[in-house]
Enzyme design. Structure first.
Site, PDB file in Angstrom:
ATOM      1  CE1 TYR A 155      -4.058   1.983   0.581  1.00  0.00           C
ATOM      2  CE2 TYR A 155      -2.806   3.036   2.346  1.00  0.00           C
ATOM      3  CZ  TYR A 155      -3.919   3.001   1.517  1.00  0.00           C
ATOM      4  OH  TYR A 155      -4.885   3.974   1.614  1.00  0.00           O
ATOM      5  CE  LYS A 159      -3.780   4.704  -1.675  1.00  0.00           C
ATOM      6  NZ  LYS A 159      -4.841   5.255  -2.526  1.00  0.00           N
TER       7      LYS A 159
HETATM    8  P1  NAP Z   1     -13.392   1.823   0.831  1.00  0.00           P
HETATM    9  O1  NAP Z   1     -14.467   2.257   1.751  1.00  0.00           O
HETATM   10  O2  NAP Z   1     -12.808   0.456   0.944  1.00  0.00           O
HETATM   11  O3  NAP Z   1     -13.892   2.059  -0.685  1.00  0.00           O
HETATM   12  C1  NAP Z   1     -13.028   1.778  -1.756  1.00  0.00           C
HETATM   13  C2  NAP Z   1     -13.746   2.052  -3.041  1.00  0.00           C
HETATM   14  O4  NAP Z   1     -12.852   1.764  -4.136  1.00  0.00           O
HETATM   15  C3  NAP Z   1     -14.971   1.162  -3.220  1.00  0.00           C
HETATM   16  O5  NAP Z   1     -16.000   1.915  -3.825  1.00  0.00           O
HETATM   17  C4  NAP Z   1     -14.458   0.085  -4.174  1.00  0.00           C
HETATM   18  O6  NAP Z   1     -15.462  -0.514  -4.979  1.00  0.00           O
HETATM   19  C5  NAP Z   1     -13.541   0.911  -5.052  1.00  0.00           C
HETATM   20  N1  NAP Z   1     -12.615   0.095  -5.825  1.00  0.00           N
HETATM   21  C6  NAP Z   1     -11.668  -0.748  -5.368  1.00  0.00           C
HETATM   22  N2  NAP Z   1     -11.043  -1.317  -6.402  1.00  0.00           N
HETATM   23  C7  NAP Z   1     -11.595  -0.825  -7.532  1.00  0.00           C
HETATM   24  C8  NAP Z   1     -11.382  -1.024  -8.918  1.00  0.00           C
HETATM   25  N3  NAP Z   1     -10.449  -1.870  -9.363  1.00  0.00           N
HETATM   26  N4  NAP Z   1     -12.143  -0.346  -9.812  1.00  0.00           N
HETATM   27  C9  NAP Z   1     -13.112   0.519  -9.387  1.00  0.00           C
HETATM   28  N5  NAP Z   1     -13.367   0.741  -8.083  1.00  0.00           N
HETATM   29  C10 NAP Z   1     -12.615   0.076  -7.168  1.00  0.00           C
HETATM   30  O7  NAP Z   1     -12.125   2.786   0.925  1.00  0.00           O
HETATM   31  P2  NAP Z   1     -12.038   4.317   1.367  1.00  0.00           P
HETATM   32  O8  NAP Z   1     -11.595   4.343   2.767  1.00  0.00           O
HETATM   33  O9  NAP Z   1     -13.225   5.046   0.946  1.00  0.00           O
HETATM   34  O10 NAP Z   1     -10.778   4.747   0.470  1.00  0.00           O
HETATM   35  C11 NAP Z   1     -10.916   5.521  -0.715  1.00  0.00           C
HETATM   36  C12 NAP Z   1      -9.519   5.959  -1.139  1.00  0.00           C
HETATM   37  O11 NAP Z   1      -8.932   6.716  -0.082  1.00  0.00           O
HETATM   38  C13 NAP Z   1      -8.571   4.787  -1.402  1.00  0.00           C
HETATM   39  O12 NAP Z   1      -7.720   5.092  -2.474  1.00  0.00           O
HETATM   40  C14 NAP Z   1      -7.789   4.697  -0.108  1.00  0.00           C
HETATM   41  O13 NAP Z   1      -6.532   4.104  -0.300  1.00  0.00           O
HETATM   42  C15 NAP Z   1      -7.678   6.158   0.261  1.00  0.00           C
HETATM   43  N6  NAP Z   1      -7.410   6.394   1.687  1.00  0.00           N
HETATM   44  C16 NAP Z   1      -8.279   5.980   2.645  1.00  0.00           C
HETATM   45  C17 NAP Z   1      -7.973   6.236   3.986  1.00  0.00           C
HETATM   46  C18 NAP Z   1      -8.886   5.836   5.122  1.00  0.00           C
HETATM   47  O14 NAP Z   1      -8.480   6.010   6.281  1.00  0.00           O
HETATM   48  N7  NAP Z   1     -10.076   5.339   4.872  1.00  0.00           N
HETATM   49  C19 NAP Z   1      -6.777   6.891   4.313  1.00  0.00           C
HETATM   50  C20 NAP Z   1      -5.917   7.280   3.300  1.00  0.00           C
HETATM   51  C21 NAP Z   1      -6.241   7.043   1.984  1.00  0.00           C
HETATM   52  P3  NAP Z   1     -16.182  -1.908  -4.554  1.00  0.00           P
HETATM   53  O15 NAP Z   1     -17.377  -1.496  -3.755  1.00  0.00           O
HETATM   54  O16 NAP Z   1     -16.493  -2.535  -5.880  1.00  0.00           O
HETATM   55  O17 NAP Z   1     -15.183  -2.696  -3.765  1.00  0.00           O
END
Ligand code: NAP
Length: 247
Positions: A155, A159
């Protein structure tokens, strides 16, 4: 912020941070293309919610790691709206494991989903935005790409790669008035962080100066700013949204 007449594609927008970005951008006047991979009912519900609130939205299905599907998706947007004004590279996954136990495939799948998809999207966006001499891309990277994290070599590589890649895109896009920036969230309350145990969450929260996990809407507001004309002289930048955890 004046987004009137513009559109945006948000990848992985069916839930979590992506869904909040879609909602917030719609309230600011953008037509939002909600990309989903696997759950049409959630994407449809989000579209209905945005429209009920007076916003404009459409759903678009593709796996962001599939180049052919992704390009077809962008073509559909251009055929429908005449342009792609903005892109948010949000789709992402984790698959945590200590490095000594991590299989090569587990490394590759996370890098493909997070970094390769952002490359495909950014390249295609630059192609179409260059023609209009207008556009902006924001990639959702992570605090982990800035400071590293045990159990997340895959990861953090993906990133950190997004942050460096965005700066290179920024240098290539600048002469065509296409800006590229990153937002690096800290710990945000979504399904991704729900997977952590309460003990681990409490331990992380203790080290955050603002003493809590962030909300997805707080990330979304940073994205809106970087896309908007308010950030017209900002490119190649990384905006931390982490409660002070990494300064
Ligand atoms: P999440 O709740 O797990 O949601 C991830 C989303 O990405 C889901 O809608 C998922 O779709 C979609 N996805 C995954 N693989 C995909 C693909 N190949 N094609 C299209 N869609 C895809 O994650 P989140 O926390 O909202 O994270 C969103 C972004 O923020 C990510 O890039 C994550 O790394 C980043 N981020 C999150 C955090 C945190 O603390 N939450 C911190 C730093 C960065 P499905 O429903 O089909 O799985």
């Amino acid at each position: 912020m004046n987004f009137t007449g513009k559109n945006v594609l948000v990848t992985g927008a069916s839930r979590g941070i992506g869904a909040q970005i879609a909602k917030v951008l719609a309230t600011k006047g953008l037509k939002v293309w909600i990309n989903y991979r696997s759950k049409p009912e959630i994407a449809d519900a989000l579209q209905a919610e945005i429209e009920a609130a007076g916003g404009k939205a459409a759903v678009i299905k593709f796996d962001a790691t599939d180049e052919d599907e992704y390009i077809k998706g962008i073509n559909l947007i251009i055929d429908t709206d005449g342009e792609l004004s903005y892109l948010v590279n949000n789709a992402g996954i984790t698959n945590d494991k200590l490095a000594l136990r991590m299989k090569t495939d587990e490394f590759k799948s996370v890098v493909d989903t997070n970094l390769l998809s952002a490359f495909i999207g950014s390249r295609e966006a630059l192609k179409v935005m260059s023609k209009k001499r207008f556009g902006a891309v924001v990639s959702i990277a992570s605090i982990v790409g800035e400071m590293g994290n045990a159990g997340q070599v895959n990861y953090s590589a993906s990133k950190g790669g997004m942050i460096a890649m965005s700066k290179s895109f920024a240098k290539e896009g600048a002469s065509r008035n296409v800006r590229f920036n990153c937002v690096t969230p800290g710990f945000i309350a979504t399904d991704m962080t729900d997977a952590l145990s309460d003990e681990v969450k409490a331990n992380y929260a203790k080290n955050i100066p603002l003493a809590r996990f962030g909300e997805a809407s707080e990330v979304a507001e940073a994205v809106a700013f970087l896309l908007s004309d308010s950030a017209s002289y900002i490119t190649g930048e990384t905006l931390k949204v982490n409660g002070g955890l990494y300064m």
